[in-house]
Design a protein around this motif. Structure first.
Motif, PDB file in Angstrom:
ATOM      1  N   MET B   1     -13.951   3.213   5.493  1.00 37.76           N
ATOM      2  CA  MET B   1     -13.318   1.995   4.981  1.00 37.76           C
ATOM      3  C   MET B   1     -12.287   2.357   3.923  1.00 37.76           C
ATOM      4  SD  MET B   1     -15.015  -1.466   3.402  1.00 37.76           S
ATOM      5  CE  MET B   1     -15.592  -2.000   4.992  1.00 37.76           C
ATOM      6  N   LYS B   3      -9.788   2.148   0.643  1.00 38.76           N
ATOM      7  CA  LYS B   3     -10.034   1.898  -0.785  1.00 38.76           C
ATOM      8  C   LYS B   3      -9.841   0.408  -1.087  1.00 38.76           C
ATOM      9  CE  LYS B   3      -7.126   3.520  -3.965  1.00 38.76           C
ATOM     10  NZ  LYS B   3      -6.462   4.547  -4.783  1.00 38.76           N
ATOM     11  N   GLU B   4     -10.748  -0.147  -1.873  1.00 42.74           N
ATOM     12  CA  GLU B   4     -10.646  -1.566  -2.264  1.00 42.74           C
ATOM     13  C   GLU B   4     -10.351  -1.652  -3.751  1.00 42.74           C
ATOM     14  OE1 GLU B   4     -13.966  -4.024  -0.500  1.00 42.74           O
ATOM     15  OE2 GLU B   4     -14.530  -2.025   0.202  1.00 42.74           O
ATOM     16  N   VAL B   5      -9.482  -2.563  -4.111  1.00 40.10           N
ATOM     17  CA  VAL B   5      -9.097  -2.734  -5.520  1.00 40.10           C
ATOM     18  C   VAL B   5      -9.182  -4.210  -5.881  1.00 40.10           C
ATOM     19  CG1 VAL B   5      -7.260  -2.475  -7.237  1.00 40.10           C
ATOM     20  CG2 VAL B   5      -7.548  -0.736  -5.445  1.00 40.10           C
ATOM     21  N   MET B   6      -9.804  -4.500  -7.012  1.00 38.06           N
ATOM     22  CA  MET B   6      -9.835  -5.867  -7.559  1.00 38.06           C
ATOM     23  C   MET B   6      -9.171  -5.827  -8.929  1.00 38.06           C
ATOM     24  SD  MET B   6     -13.114  -8.324  -8.409  1.00 38.06           S
ATOM     25  CE  MET B   6     -13.645  -8.435  -6.705  1.00 38.06           C
TER      26      MET B   6
END
Lengths: 156, 155
Positions: B1, B3-6
């Protein structure tokens, strides 16, 4: 009688609680309190880690930091094996610094180090940078040492 | 998956983290178990004198108006304005809490309210009243619903 200290006033009450324990029993008693409060058996972050591994960190802090109206950047890379928070302005320490008529407990921010009790239980590494807490800023890196090797200066 | 960033600014959200009610409950219980009834009262009266110093000064200047304004602000922040009823006479301010947001939250989460939780109202308001030369009295309470009534009086 059941009433309350508002949850919006919890942070100064928390800081004053640390100061009270410190006055009564000394600094080690404060650390013991933190250890009790962050015991993995009762820590929500540990439940998230149990359920989802390192993604549990994302799930846990997504909930808390949004409800706390924090100013932050959060990153999760499960494939690379790391999770990090860059806290640009901590709502808790920020409130304590803005409330001029109270003096924050001098090690207030260090209670966040106790999340490591849950994180390390899952074989993950927990690194925290507390060097900018006087500006209500900090950084947190959690990683799987079997997958990820941070640069030495990465957390700072 | 991937990279996820918030990325969030403080202004993106309302400051309302109800889990802090659980933290307060745990802290009060810890103080009670470690230092007893007197320890709980000492901690909360110290907190009230320190944190509520501006409120105490406001009560000295503005009387019951200051308490009313504070309570309205707090219950609005908790999204529980409907739970608060205030009744004034020349010499008294009576506060009726129909249902306590903190107790409601604890019960919803299956957390047993500490037997010392009562002091977060009794000791704090008694301390504020004493410091601002008002009388304070608990009139009624109900453990299950959190319904409560208390009264401030001019001395």
């Amino acid at each position: 009688m059941r009433a309350m200290i508002s949850c919006t006033e919890f942070i100064p009450a928390y800081s004053e609680l640390f100061k009270f324990i410190d006055r009564k029993s000394g600094r080690q008693a404060v650390y013991d309190y933190w250890r009790s409060n962050f015991d993995p058996d009762r820590a929500p972050v540990n439940q998230h880690l149990n359920k989802s591994g390192i993604r549990g960190c994302w799930d846990y802090w997504s909930h808390t930091l949004n409800e706390e109206a924090a100013d932050f950047t959060m990153t999760l890379d499960e494939e690379a094996g790391y999770f990090r928070i860059d806290m640009h302005h901590c709502p808790s320490k920020g409130r304590l610094l803005e409330t001029k008529h109270i003096e924050p407990f001098d090690e207030y921010c260090f209670h966040c180090d106790l999340y490591r009790l849950s994180v390390e239980k899952h074989g993950l590494v927990y690194e925290y940078d507390f060097s900018r807490t006087d500006k209500a800023q900090c950084s947190l890196l959690i990683y799987d040492p079997l997958k990820y090797q941070p640069q030495k200066e990465e957390v700072l | 998956m991937a990279k996820e960033v918030m990325d969030r600014r403080a202004s993106d959200n309302k400051y309302l983290h109800r889990d802090f009610h659980g933290g307060m409950n745990y802290g009060i219980n810890y103080i009670g178990e470690t230092y007893g009834d007197d320890g709980v009262r000492e901690y909360l009266s110290d907190f009230a004198r320190t944190y509520h110093a501006p409120l105490i000064e406001a009560v000295k200047t503005d009387g019951f108006d200051a308490i009313e304004n504070y309570l309205k602000k707090i219950y609005e922040a908790e999204e529980a304005s409907d739970e608060l009823a205030l009744k004034r006479t020349t010499n008294t301010l009576t506060v009726h809490i129909r249902s306590c947001p903190a107790i409601n939250y604890l019960r919803q989460k299956g957390i047993k309210p500490s037997r010392w939780f009562v002091e977060t109202t009794r000791t704090i308001w008694a301390t504020v009243a004493e410091a601002s030369v008002l009388g304070f009295e608990l009139l009624a309470y109900d453990d299950k619903s959190g319904e409560a009534e208390y009264r401030f009086t001019l001395r």
